[in-house]
Motif scaffolding. Structure first.
Motif, PDB file in Angstrom:
ATOM      1  N   TYR A  92       0.884  -1.120  -0.156  1.00  0.00           N
ATOM      2  CA  TYR A  92       0.064   0.300  -0.261  1.00  0.00           C
ATOM      3  C   TYR A  92       0.547   0.977  -0.373  1.00  0.00           C
ATOM      4  CZ  TYR A  92       0.543   0.729   5.205  1.00  0.00           C
ATOM      5  OH  TYR A  92       1.022   1.392   6.049  1.00  0.00           O
ATOM      6  N   MET A  93       2.052   1.191   0.798  1.00  0.00           N
ATOM      7  CA  MET A  93       2.178   2.442   0.809  1.00  0.00           C
ATOM      8  C   MET A  93       3.423   2.352  -0.248  1.00  0.00           C
ATOM      9  SD  MET A  93       3.106   4.801   2.734  1.00  0.00           S
ATOM     10  CE  MET A  93       4.716   5.817   3.109  1.00  0.00           C
ATOM     11  N   GLU A  94       4.146   1.908  -1.250  1.00  0.00           N
ATOM     12  CA  GLU A  94       4.793   1.873  -2.221  1.00  0.00           C
ATOM     13  C   GLU A  94       3.708   1.958  -3.709  1.00  0.00           C
ATOM     14  OE1 GLU A  94       6.818  -1.679   0.052  1.00  0.00           O
ATOM     15  OE2 GLU A  94       4.953  -0.616  -0.177  1.00  0.00           O
ATOM     16  N   LEU A  95       2.889   1.420  -3.556  1.00  0.00           N
ATOM     17  CA  LEU A  95       2.200   1.790  -4.583  1.00  0.00           C
ATOM     18  C   LEU A  95       1.626   3.427  -4.574  1.00  0.00           C
ATOM     19  CD1 LEU A  95      -0.467  -1.677  -4.884  1.00  0.00           C
ATOM     20  CD2 LEU A  95       1.502  -0.882  -6.039  1.00  0.00           C
ATOM     21  N   THR A  96       1.147   3.697  -3.518  1.00  0.00           N
ATOM     22  CA  THR A  96       0.328   5.301  -3.815  1.00  0.00           C
ATOM     23  C   THR A  96       1.960   5.872  -3.585  1.00  0.00           C
ATOM     24  OG1 THR A  96      -0.916   4.135  -1.216  1.00  0.00           O
ATOM     25  CG2 THR A  96      -0.386   6.667  -1.359  1.00  0.00           C
ATOM     26  N   LYS A  97       3.302   5.874  -2.833  1.00  0.00           N
ATOM     27  CA  LYS A  97       4.108   6.431  -3.788  1.00  0.00           C
ATOM     28  C   LYS A  97       4.385   6.474  -5.137  1.00  0.00           C
ATOM     29  CE  LYS A  97       8.903   6.824  -3.237  1.00  0.00           C
ATOM     30  NZ  LYS A  97       9.970   6.048  -3.106  1.00  0.00           N
ATOM     31  N   LEU A  98       4.548   5.753  -5.484  1.00  0.00           N
ATOM     32  CA  LEU A  98       4.429   5.636  -7.543  1.00  0.00           C
ATOM     33  C   LEU A  98       3.146   6.235  -8.026  1.00  0.00           C
ATOM     34  CD1 LEU A  98       5.608   1.491  -7.363  1.00  0.00           C
ATOM     35  CD2 LEU A  98       6.863   4.005  -7.769  1.00  0.00           C
ATOM     36  N   LEU A  99       1.258   5.243  -7.613  1.00  0.00           N
ATOM     37  CA  LEU A  99       0.644   5.623  -8.077  1.00  0.00           C
ATOM     38  C   LEU A  99       0.417   7.561  -8.050  1.00  0.00           C
ATOM     39  CD1 LEU A  99      -1.434   3.285  -7.752  1.00  0.00           C
ATOM     40  CD2 LEU A  99       0.465   3.461  -9.648  1.00  0.00           C
ATOM     41  N   LEU A 100       0.617   8.225  -6.968  1.00  0.00           N
ATOM     42  CA  LEU A 100       0.991   9.062  -6.517  1.00  0.00           C
ATOM     43  C   LEU A 100       1.689  10.232  -7.383  1.00  0.00           C
ATOM     44  CD1 LEU A 100      -1.034   9.835  -2.822  1.00  0.00           C
ATOM     45  CD2 LEU A 100      -1.781  10.107  -5.456  1.00  0.00           C
TER      46      LEU A 100
END
Length: 185
Positions: A92-100
């Motif tokens: 969740y943290m990595e995906l949030t960072k990448l997608l945002l």
């Protein structure tokens, strides 16, 4: 494992995009992707979604959990519970960072999402520090790490292994050595 390696693993997660081009099915080592038709949703790995987004070839459709209401529920549940609650994604943290970072224009209320995920992360890190402190103080020999993500484990791994190593050395130095002999008179 370094944080960059965890992020690399997160890039293999599937996300949905709406392509802005036409292409038949493509065959990759990791599996087949497509077909790609303008405006129709298709699941692709994050690495491909970012690449296509950077080339303005797609619109990213945020994951279902990347919603302010759902993230508020997750944050509040995490604050209420003493144990770690299941996260909507193991990354969740990595995906949030990448997608945002690469597609914030496709994610409604991106700043609020960033803040909610950071609040959840901070809550979980505080719990993890308290758990580790309790673990060391009570001289436990094993721990249950249910519902922790790889990045969360990775964050405390060095500290915890060093603390356990020091505890082991202190314990072995405090115990009488096997080579000590008593004197008989």
């Amino acid at each position: 494992m370094e944080p960059a390696e965890v992020e690399f693993l997160a890039e293999k997660e599937l996300v949905t995009i709406a392509a802005q081009f036409s292409l038949d099915r493509i065959h990759l080592i990791g599996g087949d992707l497509g077909p790609f038709n303008p405006g129709l949703p298709v699941e692709v790995p994050v690495w491909l979604a970012i690449n296509l987004k950077q080339r303005q070839k797609c619109r990213l459709i945020p994951p279902e959990w990347m919603d302010v209401g759902k993230l508020e529920e997750i944050r509040d549940q995490e604050r209420k519970e003493d144990t770690f609650t299941p996260m909507p994604s193991p990354y969740y943290m990595e995906l949030t960072k990448l997608l945002l970072n690469y597609a914030s224009d496709n994610i409604p209320r991106a700043d609020e999402i960033r803040t909610l995920v950071k609040d959840t992360w901070d809550t979980r890190m505080a719990k993890l520090r308290l758990s580790a402190d309790s673990f060391v103080r009570q001289q436990e020999v094993h721990a249950k790490v249910d519902n922790l993500t790889l990045m969360e484990i990775n964050t405390t791994r060095t500290f915890l292994t060093q603390a356990l190593d020091h505890m082991y050395k202190l314990r072995t130095n405090l115990q009488p050595g096997e080579s000590s002999h008593s004197q008989d008179f």
